[in-house]
Motif scaffolding. Structure first.
Motif, short mmCIF file in Angstrom:
data_model
loop_
_atom_site.label_atom_id
_atom_site.label_comp_id
_atom_site.label_asym_id
_atom_site.label_seq_id
_atom_site.Cartn_x
_atom_site.Cartn_y
_atom_site.Cartn_z
N GLN A 158 -1.70 9.00 1.41
CA GLN A 158 -2.78 8.25 0.76
C GLN A 158 -2.20 6.93 0.24
OE1 GLN A 158 -6.15 9.04 0.05
NE2 GLN A 158 -5.90 10.68 1.52
N PRO A 159 -2.88 5.80 0.47
CA PRO A 159 -2.34 4.53 0.00
C PRO A 159 -2.40 4.43 -1.53
CG PRO A 159 -4.55 4.22 0.84
CD PRO A 159 -4.17 5.64 1.14
N LYS A 160 -1.45 3.72 -2.09
CA LYS A 160 -1.43 3.44 -3.52
C LYS A 160 -0.91 2.02 -3.68
CE LYS A 160 0.40 5.16 -7.94
NZ LYS A 160 0.54 3.87 -8.56
N LEU A 161 -1.74 1.16 -4.25
CA LEU A 161 -1.33 -0.23 -4.42
C LEU A 161 -0.20 -0.31 -5.43
CD1 LEU A 161 -2.18 -3.02 -3.33
CD2 LEU A 161 -3.37 -3.36 -5.49
N GLN A 162 0.86 -1.01 -5.04
CA GLN A 162 2.01 -1.18 -5.93
C GLN A 162 2.64 -2.53 -5.65
OE1 GLN A 162 3.78 2.42 -4.62
NE2 GLN A 162 4.92 1.48 -2.95
N THR B 1 0.13 -6.05 4.32
CA THR B 1 -0.85 -6.87 5.04
C THR B 1 -2.27 -6.33 4.84
OG1 THR B 1 0.80 -7.41 6.72
CG2 THR B 1 -1.50 -7.74 7.32
N PHE B 2 -3.19 -7.28 4.66
CA PHE B 2 -4.61 -6.97 4.49
C PHE B 2 -5.40 -7.83 5.46
CE2 PHE B 2 -2.56 -5.74 0.65
CZ PHE B 2 -3.26 -4.64 0.18
N PHE B 3 -6.38 -7.22 6.14
CA PHE B 3 -7.29 -7.97 6.99
C PHE B 3 -8.37 -8.55 6.08
CE2 PHE B 3 -5.83 -4.68 10.11
CZ PHE B 3 -5.12 -5.54 10.92
N LYS B 4 -8.48 -9.87 6.09
CA LYS B 4 -9.46 -10.54 5.23
C LYS B 4 -10.72 -10.82 6.03
CE LYS B 4 -9.54 -14.97 4.20
NZ LYS B 4 -10.92 -15.28 4.51
N ALA C 218 -2.35 -1.10 7.05
CA ALA C 218 -1.66 0.18 7.28
C ALA C 218 -2.56 1.39 7.03
CB ALA C 218 -0.42 0.27 6.39
N TYR C 219 -3.69 1.16 6.35
CA TYR C 219 -4.62 2.25 6.01
C TYR C 219 -6.05 1.78 6.31
CZ TYR C 219 -0.64 4.32 3.57
OH TYR C 219 0.58 4.86 3.26
N PRO C 220 -6.46 1.81 7.56
CA PRO C 220 -7.81 1.36 7.91
C PRO C 220 -8.88 2.08 7.07
CG PRO C 220 -6.52 1.74 9.88
CD PRO C 220 -5.70 2.25 8.73
N GLY C 221 -9.86 1.30 6.62
CA GLY C 221 -10.94 1.87 5.81
C GLY C 221 -10.66 1.85 4.31
N TRP C 222 -9.48 1.41 3.90
CA TRP C 222 -9.13 1.29 2.48
C TRP C 222 -9.13 -0.19 2.11
CZ3 TRP C 222 -8.11 5.20 -1.03
CH2 TRP C 222 -8.09 6.50 -0.50
N CYS D 192 0.83 -1.21 0.00
CA CYS D 192 0.00 0.00 0.00
C CYS D 192 0.86 1.25 0.00
CB CYS D 192 -0.92 0.01 1.22
SG CYS D 192 -2.09 -1.32 1.21
N GLY D 193 2.19 1.07 0.00
CA GLY D 193 3.09 2.21 0.03
C GLY D 193 3.20 2.81 1.42
N THR D 194 3.82 3.98 1.47
CA THR D 194 4.05 4.63 2.76
C THR D 194 3.61 6.10 2.75
OG1 THR D 194 6.31 5.16 2.09
CG2 THR D 194 6.00 3.13 3.36
#
Length: 181
Positions: free
Chosen positions: A106-110, A130-133, A146-150, A101-103
């Protein structure tokens, strides 16, 4: 032991965390001999699969000759985040590239060249991968740790990059079929 709702995830967490000595002894783990990421086929609810195009992960309906281009998603658990939230470190190419999600603010998938098994052994560095599934019985959602709500998402149009959205349920597709391969 806190359980994960999805039975397959219970197996993954048990194999990686319980048999590895659990969270208490995790600081002494330096390698995971014989352990490999689990590999999954992921499709959005429009049945679009993930594939690589110009080093970007995109989603499309892959038919016949193109079906071999599909990227399987590799997963290992994140050993330091709350287990009951099902924290998964996601990658592709057999676990040699991570979905980050970057650092930035704003997150950006890479995609980043990083071995999932190495990330499993790192704590803070693994969070951006990491992603909560969550699992509702037929589909799964992936929320960026790292970016709750995204949430991981695809576009309704084919051949568009996989991304992240803070507006699940609107234009972007955030529900996925997730099947072990």
């Amino acid at each position: 032991m806190e359980s994960v709702v999805d039975p397959e995830m219970e197996q993954l967490f048990k194999e990686f965390l319980d048999e590895a000595g659990g969270r208490e002894e995790s600081a002494v783990i330096t390698s995971m001999p014989g352990k490999q990421p689990y590999h999954y086929q992921i499709r959005d609810t429009n049945h679009k699969a993930f594939y690589l195009r110009h080093n970007s992960l995109v989603a499309a309906n892959l038919q016949s000759d193109n079906a071999s281009q599909e990227e399987k998603v590799s997963v290992v658990p994140n050993r330091v985040l709350e287990r009951k939230r099902c924290p998964l470190i996601l990658g592709i190419k057999g676990g040699s590239q991570g979905l980050s999600c970057g650092t930035a603010e704003q997150p950006k998938l890479q995609l980043e060249d990083m071995q999932l098994m190495d990330l499993f052994l790192k704590d803070e560095e693994a969070k951006r991968f990491t992603f909560f599934k969550t699992y509702n019985g037929s589909t799964h959602c992936f929320e960026a740790a790292a970016y709750p709500g995204w949430f991981l998402c695809t576009s309704p149009q084919a051949n568009e990059p996989i991304g992240l959205t803070a507006k699940p349920g609107e234009a972007a597709i955030t529900n996925f079929y997730f099947q072990r391969k």
